[in-house]
Write a protein that holds these residues in place. Structure first.
Motif, PDB file in Angstrom:
ATOM      1  N   LYS A  41       0.828  -1.216   0.000  1.00  0.00           N
ATOM      2  CA  LYS A  41       0.000   0.000   0.000  1.00  0.00           C
ATOM      3  C   LYS A  41       0.860   1.262   0.000  1.00  0.00           C
ATOM      4  O   LYS A  41       0.687   2.153  -0.845  1.00  0.00           O
ATOM      5  CB  LYS A  41      -0.915   0.022   1.242  1.00  0.00           C
ATOM      6  N   SER A  42       1.798   1.333   0.941  1.00  0.00           N
ATOM      7  CA  SER A  42       2.655   2.524   1.035  1.00  0.00           C
ATOM      8  C   SER A  42       3.451   2.722  -0.241  1.00  0.00           C
ATOM      9  O   SER A  42       3.613   3.842  -0.730  1.00  0.00           O
ATOM     10  CB  SER A  42       3.610   2.391   2.220  1.00  0.00           C
ATOM     11  N   THR A  43       3.926   1.608  -0.789  1.00  0.00           N
ATOM     12  CA  THR A  43       4.707   1.708  -2.018  1.00  0.00           C
ATOM     13  C   THR A  43       3.872   2.315  -3.138  1.00  0.00           C
ATOM     14  O   THR A  43       4.338   3.190  -3.876  1.00  0.00           O
ATOM     15  CB  THR A  43       5.206   0.309  -2.425  1.00  0.00           C
ATOM     16  N   ALA A 161      -3.680   9.666   1.688  1.00  0.00           N
ATOM     17  CA  ALA A 161      -3.367   9.453   3.093  1.00  0.00           C
ATOM     18  C   ALA A 161      -2.884   8.030   3.304  1.00  0.00           C
ATOM     19  O   ALA A 161      -3.507   7.079   2.820  1.00  0.00           O
ATOM     20  CB  ALA A 161      -4.598   9.726   3.945  1.00  0.00           C
ATOM     21  N   ASP A 162      -1.757   7.891   3.992  1.00  0.00           N
ATOM     22  CA  ASP A 162      -1.187   6.569   4.263  1.00  0.00           C
ATOM     23  C   ASP A 162      -1.395   6.222   5.735  1.00  0.00           C
ATOM     24  O   ASP A 162      -0.748   6.803   6.599  1.00  0.00           O
ATOM     25  CB  ASP A 162       0.313   6.569   3.916  1.00  0.00           C
ATOM     26  N   GLU A 163      -2.326   5.322   6.004  1.00  0.00           N
ATOM     27  CA  GLU A 163      -2.671   4.920   7.373  1.00  0.00           C
ATOM     28  C   GLU A 163      -2.883   6.141   8.275  1.00  0.00           C
ATOM     29  O   GLU A 163      -2.256   6.270   9.319  1.00  0.00           O
ATOM     30  CB  GLU A 163      -1.541   4.062   7.975  1.00  0.00           C
ATOM     31  N   PRO A 164      -3.777   7.030   7.904  1.00  0.00           N
ATOM     32  CA  PRO A 164      -3.919   8.270   8.669  1.00  0.00           C
ATOM     33  C   PRO A 164      -4.443   8.030  10.080  1.00  0.00           C
ATOM     34  O   PRO A 164      -4.270   8.867  10.950  1.00  0.00           O
ATOM     35  CB  PRO A 164      -4.920   9.087   7.847  1.00  0.00           C
TER      36      PRO A 164
END
Ligand SMILES: Nc1ncnc2c1ncn2[C@@H]1O[C@H](COP(=O)(O)OP(=O)(O)O)[C@@H](O)[C@H]1O
Ligand SMILES: [Mg+2]
Lengths: 218, 337
Positions: A41-43, A161-164
């Motif tokens: 996901k982050s990638t 948003a990454d794991e906000p």
């Protein structure tokens, strides 16, 4: 608005992390990106912010190919997106006002406008009156709202948003998610990565599911 | 709980689209951009100063070392500025010492001196009588007691002959020296140009090494300022990365560091000016009295306005340059991409 065309990402150390990803987000659409930890996901989000480069394929944002973007274009590409991180990435030695003002100062707004826009952004995340405080003096939920204010202050057409809500308790998490939904209702495109399935189920929006680097639904 | 509900309500108020339109108008025109640009620079200028003041010990150490390096270079330059006119006037200050035979009395010497004065190649003559020569010798040499033990005064009369203004070189002095040598009462004629030549070659050496010494000092100053900027960059690494993530250009990121270099260079330039000037004032009296021994018309030169501007301008440039060099090298490693 945002379009992935057969995108792959390979790291030297860990091999292929994303394989053949294709999907599209229309302007004003909201979607959740989920998958187990390490699914990529982050990638995927980093590819959008061009913090990492695609190994294959194309990513189109507003008619611009991010995979082919030149180094000196990156600042201007990044100004079109509002990024939000799990760890907030706030400057601890600057006030809330200065933190939120940073994108505007970078983009070259005059002080008058910075003042006006920062106030508007802080109002939107209900932090009016906390301008002079420092991040460490705020709760986790408040710090994340500062991060959100910073992401929206320059009115980007897309918010990522990454794991906000990764560091927040469920009540606060829902509140933050509702904030994102409110932006989408104002016409902003929103993409949120999270592994919090129960939260996503409550929200009833489009879900992109990653599994071992492949898009399995969405 | 109450505030949370409020939050959601405020979020759904839809003034945003209206605001977007306003924003476009307000941010659009050229003057506004220009003002923003100026604001950004003024901000960076004072922000960087604030950063430097926040670690006063570090900043003071850097400034002290920078100031010393720049003051040495500036002092050296000033030395050369003072020596240049000196070496010019020294060329004409050669003089001849005419030693008369031992039996010539002071009175005879005076008559001889008057005839020498008639020579067109001579501008002035001074007679140093036997008694005065003895007194001088006693006070300068410290061998006064030994002379006294001799009982008689062994010193001859000396006539010092100052050549005419148009005689500048050693070669032009030779005919005059020769003519004086031929006189009956003259024992020996000595040309006192050797020390002038020595001094001139020393001055030439100093002038030649000026470039090298100043270049070395400039390199030292670059390293000192550069190191401070590097530390500053290191302690603000997180900030640099976040700024890049938000869309800062390299120019924006570099700006406060370049201004920090500017401050360091500027302040140490001003300090160096004061250090050299104060030192000059302290040494002023002794230097001027020494110089006056050699002909009287010397004035110690301080920094002119142009020199001062040059000094501060150069040190400021040096600070910016050091910062720029460090940034070129270091920013490559602080990349999110
Ligand atoms: N910079 C990197 N270099 C090498 N491998 C990486 C790098 N970043 C992430 N990975 C690998 O990519 C995979 C996906 O990571 P990530 O995108 O962070 O997953 P998620 O955000 O879904 O938890 C992981 O196996 C991780 O080890
Ligand atoms: Mg992740």
């Amino acid at each position: 608005m945002l379009k992935f065309e057969r995108v792959s990402k390979r790291y030297h150390e860990t091999g292929e992390v994303l394989t053949d990803i294709s999907f599209q987000l229309k302007a004003g659409e909201i979607a959740f990106l989920t998958g187990h930890s390490g699914a990529g996901k982050s990638t995927l989000l980093k590819l959008i912010g061009v913090m990492e480069r695609c190994s294959q394929g194309d990513i189109w944002l507003d008619g611009e190919n991010l995979c082919q973007a030149k180094q000196r274009q990156l600042p201007f590409i990044r100004r079109k997106m509002g990024f939000i991180y799990q760890d907030y990435k706030l400057l601890q030695d600057r006030t809330i006002f200065d933190n939120v003002a940073l994108p505007l100062i970078i983009a070259g707004f005059s002080y008058q406008e910075v003042l006006r826009k920062v106030r508007a952004a802080l109002e939107k995340v209900s932090l009016t009156g906390k301008e002079k405080k420092y991040p460490y003096a705020l709760s986790g939920g408040e710090q994340q709202r500062v991060g959100i204010a910073r992401a929206i202050v320059n009115r980007p057409p897309i918010i990522i948003a990454d794991e906000p809500t990764g560091n927040l308790d469920p009540d606060l998490a829902l509140e933050i998610m509702n904030l994102f939904v409110s932006f989408q209702q104002l016409g902003v495109t929103v993409l949120i990565a999270t592994h919090d399935i129960s939260l996503i189920d409550k929200m009833n929006h489009r879900v992109l599911k990653l599994s071992q680097g492949r898009l399995v639904s969405g | 709980m109450k505030r949370r509900r409020q939050t959601r309500e405020i979020n759904y108020v839809p003034p945003v689209k209206q605001e977007i339109r306003q924003t476009k108008r307000a941010g659009g025109d050229f003057i506004d951009k220009l003002l923003a640009y100026r604001d950004a620079h003024v901000f960076a200028l004072f922000f960087s100063l604030g950063r430097l003041l926040r670690s006063p010990f570090n900043t003071l150490m850097t400034l002290a070392v920078l100031t010393v390096a720049i003051a040495i270079a500036a002092g050296f330059q000033l030395l050369v500025i003072n020596l240049q006119p000196l070496s010019g006037s020294l060329e004409t200050s050669a003089q001849l010492s005419v030693f008369l035979k031992n039996h010539i009395s002071d009175a005879d010497a005076k008559k001889l001196a008057e005839t020498i004065r008639q020579n067109p190649d001579v501008s002035d003559v001074t007679v140093i009588g036997k008694d005065q020569a003895l007194a001088d010798f006693k006070s300068y040499s410290g061998f006064g007691d030994a002379i006294e033990a001799l009982g008689t005064n062994p010193l001859p009369v000396v006539i010092t002959v100052l050549p005419a203004d148009n005689i500048k070189k050693q070669a032009q002095l030779e005919p005059l020296q020769h003519a004086l040598q031929q006189l009956d009462s003259v024992d020996a004629v000595q040309v006192d140009t050797l020390w002038v030549e020595r001094l001139q070659s020393i001055i030439a050496l100093i002038e030649k090494s000026l470039g090298t010494v100043n270049a070395l000092l400039a390199v030292a100053a670059l390293f000192i300022a550069g190191n401070t900027i590097r530390q500053e960059l290191h302690s603000r690494r997180q900030e640099v990365i976040i700024a890049k993530l938000i869309g800062a250009t390299n120019g924006f990121i570099q700006r406060p560091f370049l201004y920090a270099g500017l401050w360091l260079g500027f302040v140490s330039g001003v300090l160096a000016w004061f250090v050299v000037t104060v030192l000059m004032l302290l040494l002023w009296h002794s230097i001027e009295s020494v110089l006056r021994l050699y002909g009287g018309s010397f004035h110690l030169l301080f920094f002119s306005v142009a020199d001062t501007l040059k000094l501060i301008g150069l040190s400021t440039t040096l600070g910016v340059l050091a910062s720029w060099a460090v940034l070129q090298y270091q920013l490559r490693y602080a990349v999110p991409e």
